[in-house]
Design a protein around this motif. Structure first.
Motif, PDB file in Angstrom:
ATOM      1  N   THR A 124     153.216 -63.992   8.221  1.00 49.09           N
ATOM      2  CA  THR A 124     152.156 -64.611   9.028  1.00 49.09           C
ATOM      3  C   THR A 124     151.846 -63.848  10.307  1.00 49.09           C
ATOM      4  OG1 THR A 124     153.747 -66.046  10.185  1.00 49.09           O
ATOM      5  CG2 THR A 124     152.706 -66.930   8.198  1.00 49.09           C
ATOM      6  N   ARG A 128     147.979 -63.801  12.313  1.00 49.52           N
ATOM      7  CA  ARG A 128     147.930 -64.538  13.569  1.00 49.52           C
ATOM      8  C   ARG A 128     147.639 -63.605  14.743  1.00 49.52           C
ATOM      9  NH1 ARG A 128     153.198 -67.638  14.499  1.00 49.52           N
ATOM     10  NH2 ARG A 128     152.007 -68.295  16.330  1.00 49.52           N
ATOM     11  N   ARG A 129     148.290 -62.440  14.754  1.00 48.85           N
ATOM     12  CA  ARG A 129     148.167 -61.526  15.886  1.00 48.85           C
ATOM     13  C   ARG A 129     146.861 -60.738  15.860  1.00 48.85           C
ATOM     14  NH1 ARG A 129     152.093 -58.969  19.088  1.00 48.85           N
ATOM     15  NH2 ARG A 129     151.022 -57.816  20.746  1.00 48.85           N
ATOM     16  N   GLY A 132     143.695 -63.588  14.535  1.00 44.53           N
ATOM     17  CA  GLY A 132     143.577 -64.845  15.260  1.00 44.53           C
ATOM     18  C   GLY A 132     143.627 -66.067  14.363  1.00 44.53           C
ATOM     19  N   THR A 133     144.236 -65.926  13.190  1.00 44.55           N
ATOM     20  CA  THR A 133     144.359 -67.047  12.265  1.00 44.55           C
ATOM     21  C   THR A 133     145.312 -68.094  12.855  1.00 44.55           C
ATOM     22  OG1 THR A 133     144.066 -65.496  10.434  1.00 44.55           O
ATOM     23  CG2 THR A 133     144.914 -67.683   9.888  1.00 44.55           C
ATOM     24  N   SER A 134     145.000 -69.356  12.656  1.00 46.63           N
ATOM     25  CA  SER A 134     145.869 -70.416  13.169  1.00 46.63           C
ATOM     26  C   SER A 134     147.222 -70.377  12.468  1.00 46.63           C
ATOM     27  CB  SER A 134     145.225 -71.782  12.960  1.00 46.63           C
ATOM     28  OG  SER A 134     145.197 -72.118  11.582  1.00 46.63           O
ATOM     29  N   ARG A 135     148.242 -70.922  13.138  1.00 47.63           N
ATOM     30  CA  ARG A 135     149.574 -70.945  12.555  1.00 47.63           C
ATOM     31  C   ARG A 135     149.574 -71.670  11.206  1.00 47.63           C
ATOM     32  NH1 ARG A 135     154.773 -70.635  14.697  1.00 47.63           N
ATOM     33  NH2 ARG A 135     153.884 -70.448  16.799  1.00 47.63           N
ATOM     34  N   GLU A 136     148.855 -72.786  11.127  1.00 47.29           N
ATOM     35  CA  GLU A 136     148.842 -73.582   9.906  1.00 47.29           C
ATOM     36  C   GLU A 136     148.186 -72.836   8.757  1.00 47.29           C
ATOM     37  OE1 GLU A 136     147.798 -74.557  12.856  1.00 47.29           O
ATOM     38  OE2 GLU A 136     149.444 -75.919  13.425  1.00 47.29           O
ATOM     39  N   GLU A 137     147.022 -72.222   9.021  1.00 51.94           N
ATOM     40  CA  GLU A 137     146.317 -71.493   7.970  1.00 51.94           C
ATOM     41  C   GLU A 137     147.101 -70.263   7.536  1.00 51.94           C
ATOM     42  OE1 GLU A 137     143.356 -70.249   5.231  1.00 51.94           O
ATOM     43  OE2 GLU A 137     143.982 -72.164   6.063  1.00 51.94           O
ATOM     44  N   ALA A 138     147.677 -69.552   8.509  1.00 55.35           N
ATOM     45  CA  ALA A 138     148.467 -68.366   8.172  1.00 55.35           C
ATOM     46  C   ALA A 138     149.661 -68.740   7.309  1.00 55.35           C
ATOM     47  CB  ALA A 138     148.934 -67.668   9.446  1.00 55.35           C
ATOM     48  N   ARG A 140     149.881 -71.372   5.309  1.00 56.84           N
ATOM     49  CA  ARG A 140     149.393 -71.784   3.988  1.00 56.84           C
ATOM     50  C   ARG A 140     149.159 -70.576   3.099  1.00 56.84           C
ATOM     51  NH1 ARG A 140     145.029 -71.940   1.121  1.00 56.84           N
ATOM     52  NH2 ARG A 140     143.752 -70.978   2.775  1.00 56.84           N
TER      53      ARG A 140
END
Length: 273
Positions: A124, A128-129, A132-138, A140
């Motif tokens: 993830t 994320r880095r 900029g994907t959200s923690r939840e989406e990353a 998933r």
């Protein structure tokens, strides 16, 4: 009449990779000597050849881990790292290079996982880095990819708790998490025990079957024969043979390709996948 410049632009735009007359020098040593390679969407190209022939350097140039000394590289129709304005080449901003590089997944010989992060965190981190994907989406997406490579039950594990084959499959999932348009593999099975080679190659076969565009530097001749759409033989910084697996392995035309293939096939250097 279409001029040469227009033809080059059109061809580059149609290919995922379009490298033209690429040169790379380390000190006084020419490692790449005018290499040209085009890879179409959904194509799997396997690059083979003796050690020191320039295979890894070519991949590193395609991902801009190395700066080329001459030639051009287009990825998905866009020139890598530089742009031509007013007839002159200009280096792109670092942020633009990062965006280009995010289109390219790179799987190394050594797994390069962060040892202090869990498997899930390794997969993830990039989305994320960088995106900029959200923690939840990353998370998933990461769990879907771990399931795809057969490691959904290892999400909470750390790399040192995994076998080499498992670590390499995590590395593949990590690269895929960035949703690349191109995957580069640099001898991904060379650091593995023979028992774990097959599990990594099976994942790569699945990617090829799903239409992922891939360039694979490999010594696994069985894999190249079975999976590649095209095989490229490099020697001394140049491409000396190129064609379908049947053409290259059965009826090579260049003397250097004939010598290399005769040696590796006769002495069992390749491992049939």
């Amino acid at each position: 009449m279409i001029d040469a410049a227009e033809t080059t632009t059109t061809d580059a735009a149609a290919a995922v990779v379009d490298a033209r007359d690429v040169y790379k020098r380390y000190g006084t040593v020419d490692v790449l000597k005018g290499v040209s390679l085009s890879v179409a969407p959904r194509e799997t190209v396997c690059v083979i050849g003796p050690s020191g022939s320039g295979k890894t350097t070519l991949l590193r140039c395609l991902n801009r881990l190395e700066t080329i000394d001459a030639g051009t590289i287009h990825i998905a129709g866009e020139q890598l790292a530089t742009d031509r304005t007013g007839g002159l080449l200009h280096r792109r901003a670092r942020q633009h290079l990062a965006a280009q590089r995010s289109q390219i997944g790179f799987v190394f010989q050594r797994f390069n996982l962060w040892p202090n992060r869990t498997v899930l965190d390794n997969v993830t981190f990039g989305p994320r880095r960088v995106r900029g994907t959200s923690r939840e989406e990353a998370a998933r997406v990461a769990l879907e990819l771990l399931e795809r490579v057969g490691l959904e039950d290892k999400a909470a594990a750390y790399p040192m708790q995994l076998s080499g084959g498992q670590q390499q499959r995590v590395a593949i999932a990590r690269a895929l998490a960035m949703r690349p348009s191109l995957m580069l593999f640099d001898e991904p099975t060379s650091a593995l025990d023979p028992e774990t080679v097959g599990e990594v190659l099976d994942v790569m076969r699945g990617l090829a079957a799903d239409g992922m565009t891939m360039i694979v530097v490999t010594h696994e001749m069985g894999f190249a024969r079975q999976v590649a759409d095209r095989v490229v033989v490099m020697d001394d910084g140049a491409i000396v043979e190129e064609g379908t697996p049947d053409q290259v392995f059965t009826t090579p035309t260049s003397d250097r390709a004939k010598e290399f293939l005769a040696r590796v096939l006769a002495y069992g250097v390749s491992r049939e996948a």
